[in-house]
Design a protein around this motif. Structure first.
Motif, short mmCIF file in Angstrom:
data_model
loop_
_atom_site.label_atom_id
_atom_site.label_comp_id
_atom_site.label_asym_id
_atom_site.label_seq_id
_atom_site.Cartn_x
_atom_site.Cartn_y
_atom_site.Cartn_z
N ARG A 92 -24.81 -3.18 29.12
CA ARG A 92 -24.85 -4.31 29.75
C ARG A 92 -26.19 -4.77 30.06
N ILE A 93 -27.32 -3.70 30.43
CA ILE A 93 -28.64 -3.93 30.63
C ILE A 93 -29.41 -4.19 29.38
N GLY A 94 -28.93 -3.76 28.30
CA GLY A 94 -29.62 -3.95 26.75
C GLY A 94 -29.03 -5.29 26.84
N GLN A 95 -27.70 -5.68 26.80
CA GLN A 95 -27.86 -7.25 26.58
C GLN A 95 -28.43 -8.11 27.51
N LEU A 96 -28.57 -7.93 28.82
CA LEU A 96 -29.20 -8.55 29.61
C LEU A 96 -30.73 -8.80 29.44
N CYS A 97 -31.20 -7.73 29.03
CA CYS A 97 -32.63 -7.87 28.33
C CYS A 97 -32.73 -8.66 27.40
N ALA A 104 -38.26 -5.82 24.25
CA ALA A 104 -38.78 -4.35 23.92
C ALA A 104 -38.07 -3.50 25.40
N ASP A 105 -37.77 -4.06 26.56
CA ASP A 105 -37.00 -3.20 27.59
C ASP A 105 -35.76 -2.98 27.26
N ALA A 106 -35.02 -3.76 26.03
CA ALA A 106 -33.63 -3.31 25.80
C ALA A 106 -33.62 -1.96 25.05
N TYR A 107 -34.80 -1.55 24.54
CA TYR A 107 -34.75 -0.57 23.51
C TYR A 107 -34.11 0.68 24.19
N PRO A 108 -34.99 1.24 25.17
CA PRO A 108 -34.52 2.57 25.80
C PRO A 108 -33.01 2.54 26.19
N ASP A 405 -48.92 -11.16 28.96
CA ASP A 405 -47.53 -10.54 28.32
C ASP A 405 -47.34 -9.00 28.71
N SER A 406 -46.59 -8.63 29.99
CA SER A 406 -46.62 -7.61 30.62
C SER A 406 -45.95 -6.48 29.78
N GLU A 407 -44.86 -6.98 29.07
CA GLU A 407 -44.34 -5.96 27.92
C GLU A 407 -45.26 -5.59 26.95
N LYS A 408 -46.01 -6.43 26.31
CA LYS A 408 -46.79 -6.23 25.40
C LYS A 408 -47.90 -5.35 25.84
N ARG A 409 -48.63 -5.45 27.06
CA ARG A 409 -49.53 -4.66 27.62
C ARG A 409 -48.97 -3.32 27.88
N ARG A 410 -47.73 -3.11 28.42
CA ARG A 410 -47.23 -1.82 28.66
C ARG A 410 -47.01 -1.07 27.43
N GLY A 411 -46.64 -1.30 26.20
CA GLY A 411 -46.66 -0.82 25.12
C GLY A 411 -47.99 -0.37 24.65
N PHE A 433 -49.74 6.93 32.55
CA PHE A 433 -48.30 7.16 32.54
C PHE A 433 -47.53 6.78 33.99
N ARG A 434 -48.30 7.44 35.18
CA ARG A 434 -47.66 6.95 36.10
C ARG A 434 -47.75 5.45 36.63
N GLN A 435 -48.72 4.60 36.10
CA GLN A 435 -48.70 3.38 36.43
C GLN A 435 -47.50 2.64 35.66
N ILE A 436 -47.20 3.27 34.38
CA ILE A 436 -46.15 2.65 33.69
C ILE A 436 -44.72 2.97 34.33
N ARG A 437 -44.67 3.93 34.88
CA ARG A 437 -43.57 4.48 35.60
C ARG A 437 -43.43 3.60 36.64
N GLU A 438 -44.31 3.22 37.40
CA GLU A 438 -44.07 2.44 38.49
C GLU A 438 -43.52 0.97 38.08
N GLU A 439 -44.10 0.55 36.97
CA GLU A 439 -43.62 -0.85 36.61
C GLU A 439 -42.04 -0.66 35.84
N SER A 440 -41.64 0.31 35.17
CA SER A 440 -40.57 0.54 34.54
C SER A 440 -40.16 1.97 34.49
N ASP A 441 -38.95 2.33 35.28
CA ASP A 441 -38.53 3.68 35.55
C ASP A 441 -38.23 4.28 34.11
N ASN A 442 -37.87 3.62 33.17
CA ASN A 442 -37.11 4.44 32.06
C ASN A 442 -37.79 4.20 30.71
N TYR A 443 -39.19 3.79 30.80
CA TYR A 443 -40.06 3.48 29.72
C TYR A 443 -40.26 4.52 28.78
#
Length: 459
Positions: A92-97, A104-108, A405-411, A433-443
């Motif tokens: 469901r998280i994948g579908q909602l993303c 890109a958030d849906a991938y993990p 674009d936050s997702e592009k910047r994160r990548g 890496f820590r900054q990325i983790r703060e933005e997205s737990d499972n990136y």
């Protein structure tokens, strides 16, 4: 001891009373998210995980139906904290993303779902297909996410081959001129995986006809006839096959597959040759890797009478073919056709021709809309060449062009962190890496990277 026991009994009595109160409110109004959340929190506090998960998931669906996708995603993430193996939550998280545009958030989550389903019947097949699709250089992230979604028709049910669903995605892509290159990639992959299924060949035939690649079109139609004949459908499909026969305007000889100039030298309009170009690159790759050794007699003629090792001859032959191909491309594609240069760069990158890819991406940077992605891919190519300082420079440039674009910047920052590690700058990599983790737990594997850096620093 007695006092603590009394307190526990009192607490349980209070909890039971609260449960009844919340259940009564939910009975009156099943859409009461406030009561459901409080009841879920209470179950979680008491260690009643299945009950807590049920309330959180129900509440998440209520939010999703109301259009509050981010709230729904947050609740399903809460479910995963309680039950990391919940296939429903991952799906469901994948579908909602996907619905919310966070492709890109849906991938993990889809990746984790594929891992979770591996022990089930058909799970290994799902995982293998997921890996193959992950490796396809599809540019459009939305369609890439849709392809992942197509693998999981029912996480709790039996696995069914996603041929029809993936073919429908390829057809949709083929209708968009800007996505014809991606559609061609997907169609070629479909016919390689489902060799006895006509859907992929039908889509591929349409794309090849549109691109003017008559040689490969003829091969594709021959295969289609064989498939139709084996199914007893050839007679009723004849009308469909005749649609691919060349008209009078197509009767003149087509250019050679490696880019040999046609009799009339006319420069193509921007984007006009993109699909054909990509097909030509794949044909070139096939010639490079078909594994056929030249005969000794042929080698003698090619090397002035001296028989050279077959690997060296094949390399020389490929370089000659590739040189001819690039000359043909220069005749057809202007420097200002930025999108075609971008697509050519992707094709070179997939073939492992990273230096050539970098040159094409450099030309593509002339289009501001492509510049950030092109610089990012230049960084990826440099990383493949282990040219780490250059890679870092390209990533920094890409980051400056990525806008909001936050997702592009994160990548981009993730790849920068990997590059910093390769350069031995672990402290900077750790901070990133820590900054990325703060933005997205499972990136991606951010948590693993952090653990490895900390372990190395403590050893």
């Amino acid at each position: 001891m007695i006092i603590r026991r009394i307190r526990e009994l009192v607490q349980r009595k209070k909890s039971g009373s609260l449960k009844e109160e919340f259940l009564e409110q939910i009975k009156k109004n099943p859409q009461d998210t406030r009561s459901r959340l409080k009841l879920g929190d209470l179950h979680a506090k008491l260690g009643e995980i299945p009950e807590a998960v049920d309330q959180y998931a129900t509440c998440a669906e209520i939010f999703a139906q109301a259009g509050f996708h981010l709230k729904s995603i947050a609740l399903y993430r809460q479910v995963l904290k309680l039950d990391p193996n919940s296939a429903q939550a991952l799906r469901r998280i994948g579908q909602l993303c996907l619905q919310y545009g966070l492709y890109a958030d849906a991938y993990p989550y889809y990746e984790s779902l594929a891992e979770r389903l591996r022990p089930r019947e058909g799970g290994e097949r799902i995982f293998a297909l997921f890996q193959e699709i992950s490796n396809l250089p599809i540019r459009d992230l939305r369609y890439k996410a849709l392809m992942f979604e197509a693998l999981f028709p029912d996480p709790s049910g039996m696995f069914t081959e996603p041929t029809a669903r993936l073919s429908e995605i390829a057809r949709s892509m083929a209708q968009d001129d800007k996505l014809e290159g991606d559609a061609l990639l997907l169609a070629r992959w479909l016919v390689s995986v489902y060799q006895d299924s006509p859907e992929g060949y039908e889509i591929l035939a349409g794309l090849l006809k549109k691109s003017g690649n008559r040689a490969q079109l003829a091969q594709t139609l021959t295969k289609l006839r064989e498939i139709y004949a084996s199914r007893g459908e050839l007679e009723k499909k004849e009308k469909f096959l005749r649609e691919f026969e060349p008209g009078e305007e197509e009767a003149s000889p087509a250019p050679d597959v490696l880019g040999e100039r046609a009799p009339q030298k006319t420069r193509a309009r921007p984007g006009e040759v993109r699909v054909k170009m990509e097909a030509d690159v794949y044909e070139l790759l096939r010639k490079k890797t078909d594994g056929q050794k030249p005969k000794a007699e042929g080698r003698e003629r090619a090397t002035g009478g001296t028989v050279q090792p077959s690997g060296q001859v094949e390399r020389i032959q490929f370089e000659d073919l590739f040189s001819s191909f690039k000359e043909g491309i220069r005749e057809q594609v202007s420097r200002g056709d930025f999108e075609t240069h971008y697509n050519l760069g992707i094709a070179y990158q997939e073939m492992g021709l990273y230096e050539d890819a970098i040159q094409e991406f450099e030309l593509a940077c002339g289009d501001p809309a492509l510049a950030a992605d092109a610089r990012f891919l230049m960084g990826k190519c440099s990383a493949e060449l282990e040219q780490w300082p250059e890679a870092l420079g390209y990533y920094e440039n890409a980051l400056s062009l990525a806008g909001e674009d936050s997702e592009k910047r994160r990548g981009i920052r993730y790849e920068m962190a990997l590059t910093l590690r390769a350069l031995g700058r672990d402290e900077e990599a750790l901070n990133t890496f820590r900054q990325i983790r703060e933005e997205s737990d499972n990136y991606r594997d951010t948590e693993k990277q952090i653990e490895e850096i900390l372990k190395a620093s403590n050893s």
